[in-house]
Design a protein around this motif. Sequence first.
Motif: not given
Length: 616
Positions: A420-425
Motif C-alpha cells: 500500500h504505497l502512499w505517493a503524490y501523482r
Amino acid sequence: MPMKRIVLSLVGFQYNTLNPEAQEIRLLSILPSRNRKDPVQCFLRTVSLKDRPKFEALSYVWGKSHTTERIILEGSEFSVTPNLAKALYALRRAYWKRTMWIDYICINQSDIDEKNNQVPLMGSIYGRAHRVVSWLGDASPEVELAVTRVERYVDKRMIKGSLYWWWLGAKSCFSTRAAVEKFIAEIGAMKGVFQVTNMPYWSRTWTYQECLLAKHEPTFVCGHLTFKASRMLNTVYSMDAGNLDEKNLPRGLYERCLQAEAGLIEHYNTLTLNTLSQILLSLDPENKRSMGTLLFHLQNTSQRQCENPRDRIYALYGLCPDIKKVYPQDYNKTFERIMLETTIWTINNEGGAVPFATLAFPIHNVSKRSLPTWVPDYHGADSPFFMPYFQTSFIDHRDKKNREDRRTSSHICQDRLILHLWAYRAGTCKVVVQLGLNLCQTATQIMEVLGNMEELSSECWNYLMLQESFIQTCKIFHHPIDRHSTNEILEAIQSIANNGHSLETEPSLQLSNRGLLEYVVAELLKGVGGMRILFVYNADACAFGISPGIGEDQDILVVPHESCRPLILRSHPIADGDSDQVHYKVVGQAIAGDHAKPTPFTDGVKQQPPEEFLVV
C-alpha cells in the motif's frame, strides 16, 4: 553438560559440537616462534561468551578460496586461504601465544547449522573482543613512508621508523638535495595513504561491520607495520610537499620532482577520495553512535563485495539486532526470500517507502523476477544512474508531523503480496528517445530531440522553456557543467555531434576555453548515454525525466510520501474480484524535473494530496 559429538570438516579436521544455548565459540591460540619460517602451529579451545573470555578478533579479507596454504592445527594439517596464512605468520609472536577469534578457522565452514548459530554471535564477538585487529595485507615502501610520517609528525615519537623523517627534516634546511629527497618522500607518503585506501579490505561487506562493532578503532596491520588507520588517512588533508616553482631547483632535480608528482596522479581521483571519506566515517566513534538503520548500512556498503550474496544483508545484522529477532540468519534460505523479508522489514520499521530512495531496482524489474515488483535489488554495485538519483531530491519532505501521519504511511499487507504505497501523482510518461552509448550518437540524438521540441510544446509550455527544462534535467549527471549556460552547452553538443570530437583523457592546461567546455560536455554525454528520455506531463505542467532504459508510454510517475525521489508505476490487471481497485507494478526509478530551482511542475506535485497505490 551434553556429550560433545565430533564433526568432520571438509578439510579433514575434526570439530567438536558447540552448544548454542551457552553461546559457545572456539578461540584459536597461535603458538609462538622465533623463526618466522617455521610453520604456524595453533590449537582451538571452546569457551562461552557468557564467561567474558579475553581475546582478539581478526578482521580480514578471505581472498581466493580456490588456492590454499597449510598450517598445523592441533597436530593436523589445515588448509587456509593465502591471505589468512600471511596474516597468521605476521601476527604470530616470538615468545608467547596469541589468542584470537578467526571466523575461517573457528567456525566449521562446512556445517550450515553451525554457521546459522555462530554468525548471529559475530556482533557480540567483535563487540566484546579485547581488541579487533584488521589485517590489510602486504606493505609497500610507500605505505611504510605514510606510517612513519604519522609517527614523526602526528605522534611525535622518537622511534626507529620516525628517525628517517627527523633526519630528513633537519638536513633539508641546509641541503637542496635533501630538500628534494624530502619532497619525494612526502609524495611517496601520499601515495602510501592512497594505496591503503584502495586495498581490498575496504571493498568487503564483512569488514565494514567488524570495524563498526569494535569497542575502539581496530589496530591495523599491514606487513610488519602496525598503526591506527584514522590517524594515517587524516594526514592526507595536511600533507603539502610545497610548490616546486618556488624552490629554484637545478633542472635535473626539478625533473625528479616532476616525475614523482606525475606518479601521484594515478592514485588521486574522485573514487579514491570518496572511498577515503567513507572509511573515515566508519572509523569515527561519533558517527558510529548515529548509524542505526539497516538502510543506512546497505547504502554505505552498496559497492562492497561478498562471496555469498546472502551476506549482502547478513553481514550487517550485527549492527541491526532488531531484524535478527524477526528474521534470523539462515543460510538455507534463498537470496530472493531474504530480499523479500528484508524489504518487508525496512518498509514496516524504517520509514515506509524510504527503501525506494536508497536502493536501486533492477532494469528488468517487471518481466524477469518472481518477487513482487516492490522488492528492490540488494546485489550491490551502484549503477551510473543510481548515484545521481540517490543524490538528487525531486521535492522536499513536507513538515515532520505530516510525514509521520500513520494514515498515509506505506505498508505491506498481511499476505506479504501487496504494498500500500502512499505517493503524490506527478504525471503520465511519454517516451521521447532511447539514447545510445556512442558519444557522437548521443550528441546527435539530443540535438534531434531539441529540434523536435515543438511537437511537445503547447499553450502551457513553450519551446524555449522545454529546452531549458531538458538541459537542467541532464545536468544532474555531471555537476561541473552547472557554471555554463544552456546556449554554451548546446553549442558544444552540436560541435561533438558534427565533428565526432571527444576527449578521452584529462584535459590539459593548454586547452582553450572552448576545448575545456567540450570536455565537460563530453563527460555529461557519457553520463546520460544509454538512458531513456521521458516526457512527463499532467493537466498543469510538464517536465523531462531520465531513466536507465525503462519506462513506456502511459506509465505514471509518482513520488512516495515518505521519500523524495520518483518511481515509475505501470497499471497491472489483477483478478481479485474487485473491479474498482487498480493495481500497479514498480517499473523502476527516474530522475525528473529541474533540480536547480522550483518549477510549476514540482510545485504542482507538492500541492496534491497523497494517493494510495496498490502495488504488486
